[in-house]
Design a protein around this motif. Sequence first.
Motif, short mmCIF file in Angstrom:
data_model
loop_
_atom_site.label_atom_id
_atom_site.label_comp_id
_atom_site.label_asym_id
_atom_site.label_seq_id
_atom_site.Cartn_x
_atom_site.Cartn_y
_atom_site.Cartn_z
N ALA A 129 0.85 -1.20 0.00
CA ALA A 129 0.00 0.00 0.00
C ALA A 129 0.88 1.24 0.00
O ALA A 129 1.89 1.30 0.71
N ILE A 130 0.49 2.21 -0.79
CA ILE A 130 1.24 3.46 -0.89
C ILE A 130 0.43 4.56 -0.23
O ILE A 130 -0.78 4.67 -0.43
N ARG A 131 1.12 5.35 0.56
CA ARG A 131 0.44 6.43 1.28
C ARG A 131 -0.29 7.33 0.30
O ARG A 131 0.27 7.79 -0.67
N GLY A 132 -1.54 7.58 0.59
CA GLY A 132 -2.33 8.41 -0.29
C GLY A 132 -3.33 7.60 -1.10
O GLY A 132 -4.20 8.16 -1.75
N GLY A 133 -3.18 6.26 -1.09
CA GLY A 133 -4.20 5.46 -1.74
C GLY A 133 -3.74 4.57 -2.86
O GLY A 133 -4.57 3.86 -3.42
N GLY A 134 -2.47 4.58 -3.22
CA GLY A 134 -2.01 3.73 -4.31
C GLY A 134 -1.69 2.32 -3.86
O GLY A 134 -1.70 2.00 -2.67
N LEU A 135 -1.43 1.47 -4.81
CA LEU A 135 -1.10 0.07 -4.53
C LEU A 135 -0.20 -0.44 -5.65
O LEU A 135 -0.45 -0.17 -6.83
N ALA A 136 0.84 -1.15 -5.27
CA ALA A 136 1.71 -1.78 -6.25
C ALA A 136 2.11 -3.14 -5.72
O ALA A 136 2.05 -3.38 -4.51
N ALA A 137 2.50 -4.04 -6.62
CA ALA A 137 2.87 -5.40 -6.21
C ALA A 137 4.15 -5.83 -6.94
O ALA A 137 4.12 -6.73 -7.78
N PRO A 138 5.27 -5.19 -6.65
CA PRO A 138 6.53 -5.58 -7.29
C PRO A 138 7.00 -6.95 -6.78
O PRO A 138 6.58 -7.42 -5.73
N ALA A 139 7.92 -7.53 -7.52
CA ALA A 139 8.32 -8.92 -7.27
C ALA A 139 9.56 -9.02 -6.39
O ALA A 139 10.49 -8.23 -6.48
N LEU A 140 9.53 -10.04 -5.53
CA LEU A 140 10.75 -10.53 -4.88
C LEU A 140 11.21 -11.72 -5.72
O LEU A 140 10.60 -12.78 -5.70
N HIS A 141 12.28 -11.51 -6.46
CA HIS A 141 12.72 -12.54 -7.40
C HIS A 141 13.29 -13.76 -6.68
O HIS A 141 14.00 -13.64 -5.68
N ASP A 142 12.99 -14.92 -7.25
CA ASP A 142 13.53 -16.20 -6.76
C ASP A 142 13.31 -16.35 -5.25
O ASP A 142 14.21 -16.75 -4.51
N ALA A 143 12.10 -16.04 -4.83
CA ALA A 143 11.79 -16.08 -3.40
C ALA A 143 11.84 -17.49 -2.82
O ALA A 143 11.83 -17.66 -1.60
N ASP A 144 11.87 -18.49 -3.68
CA ASP A 144 11.95 -19.87 -3.18
C ASP A 144 13.39 -20.32 -2.98
O ASP A 144 13.61 -21.41 -2.46
N HIS A 145 14.38 -19.51 -3.41
CA HIS A 145 15.76 -19.95 -3.34
C HIS A 145 16.63 -19.12 -2.40
O HIS A 145 17.53 -19.66 -1.76
N ILE A 146 16.41 -17.84 -2.34
CA ILE A 146 17.33 -16.99 -1.58
C ILE A 146 17.19 -17.25 -0.09
O ILE A 146 16.11 -17.59 0.40
N PRO A 147 18.28 -17.13 0.68
CA PRO A 147 18.22 -17.35 2.14
C PRO A 147 17.17 -16.44 2.79
O PRO A 147 16.89 -15.35 2.32
N LEU A 148 16.63 -16.91 3.90
CA LEU A 148 15.54 -16.20 4.55
C LEU A 148 15.95 -14.80 4.99
O LEU A 148 15.17 -13.84 4.87
N ASP A 149 17.17 -14.65 5.49
CA ASP A 149 17.61 -13.32 5.91
C ASP A 149 17.70 -12.38 4.71
O ASP A 149 17.37 -11.19 4.81
N GLU A 150 18.17 -12.91 3.59
CA GLU A 150 18.24 -12.06 2.38
C GLU A 150 16.84 -11.71 1.89
O GLU A 150 16.59 -10.59 1.43
N LEU A 151 15.93 -12.68 1.99
CA LEU A 151 14.54 -12.41 1.61
C LEU A 151 13.96 -11.27 2.45
O LEU A 151 13.29 -10.37 1.94
#
Length: 399
Positions: free
Chosen positions: A271-293
């Motif tokens: 959610a973006i302040r003022g009313g917007g919304l975006a859904a960008p990607a976390l790439h390779d979320a199934d592979h990167i270490p949890l701390d990096e995620l």
Amino acid sequence: MPSLGADMEAGKLVEWLVKPGDRVKRGDIVAVVETQKGAIEIEIFETGRIEQILVGLNTEVPVGTPLARIQTELEAMAGTAAAAPPPSAPAVPVAAPPSMPAPVAPSPPPAPLPPLAAPAAAARARVSPAARRLAEAHAIDLATVTGSGPAGAIVYADVERRLGAPVARAEKKRAPGLDLDAMRTAIAAAMARSKREIPHYYLEHQVDVTASEQWLASINAARPPDGRLLIGALMIRSVALAARRFPAFNGFYRDGKFEPSRAVHVGVAIAIRGGGLAAPALHDADHIPLDELMARMRDLVQRTRSGRIRSSEISDPTITVTSLGERGVETLYGIIYPPQVAIAGFGRVVTRPWVVDGAIGPRSVVSITLSADHRVSDGHAGALFLAEIGRLLQEPDKL
């Protein structure tokens, strides 16, 4: 002009961060494009040298229009080889005695590769779109402004300081690089298309996340606040791992057929302040270490809310995760962002009476929902997918 979403038809080039002769490498941010979703930082996917800028500033062009011409390293090497003189033929001795070995003229050394232009050490600093507009409005030379943003980027406040006094923004509700009215139009178009074209079905699953909360409390005890893991990271990871196991929920529905994705890029609804919304990607979320995620998630939220989304992040999420738990909502059903085929929702973690080993006791419980495309999957597969997310959340040390 890259496609930054199924609903995008054109974009406006508002800033170049490179010039002809500059060396670039894969992942560098080279330009800023304004779309209905806001200002998007355009990354480059080749390593080489900028040969020619093809689209000028403040020009709107359709998706697919080349923005610049790049000479890749391979092209540079091939060009050099073609231009190098051919090796000389061995000299044929005329009067040498037959018993003497024929001398061979040495071949000329290969011509050195043409030097690429030196890195643009003095290349202009990154400038936020809002800062650039303010500077242009007051005829401020940005070379005289010292940036205080990430990596020395010049932000709105830097130009204000250069002017000597705070300057009122034209639109107080508008975050730098974000046009919330245009973003609302884009959201409306995408959601209307989703509801018009995608036959949604919806499922809900209640999951005991007491083990996840206890595990987080244990590993966060010795960490500073900015290094702690949040349960949101566990939720994203569990969805990513489940999507890898159940590919019918990870990919795109295009041209009348489903295209599963081998990579799992989880879009995170922000959610973006003022009313917007975006859904960008976390790439390779199934592979990167949890701390990096977790670190990437923090960075993604911060950049999205300040209007600095990158093109690769907005163009290729393969599944989306949304949550309104921070707002107190216990259950939500998302709307699929086309051409994706599924969105997982998480509500607020609440304390509920729960039966464990035959006894009733207080447990931390979260509601997980799935909105999925019935053209690709059905309720049975959706139930297995949700159950897998729940199982993973109950084994946080394996995430």
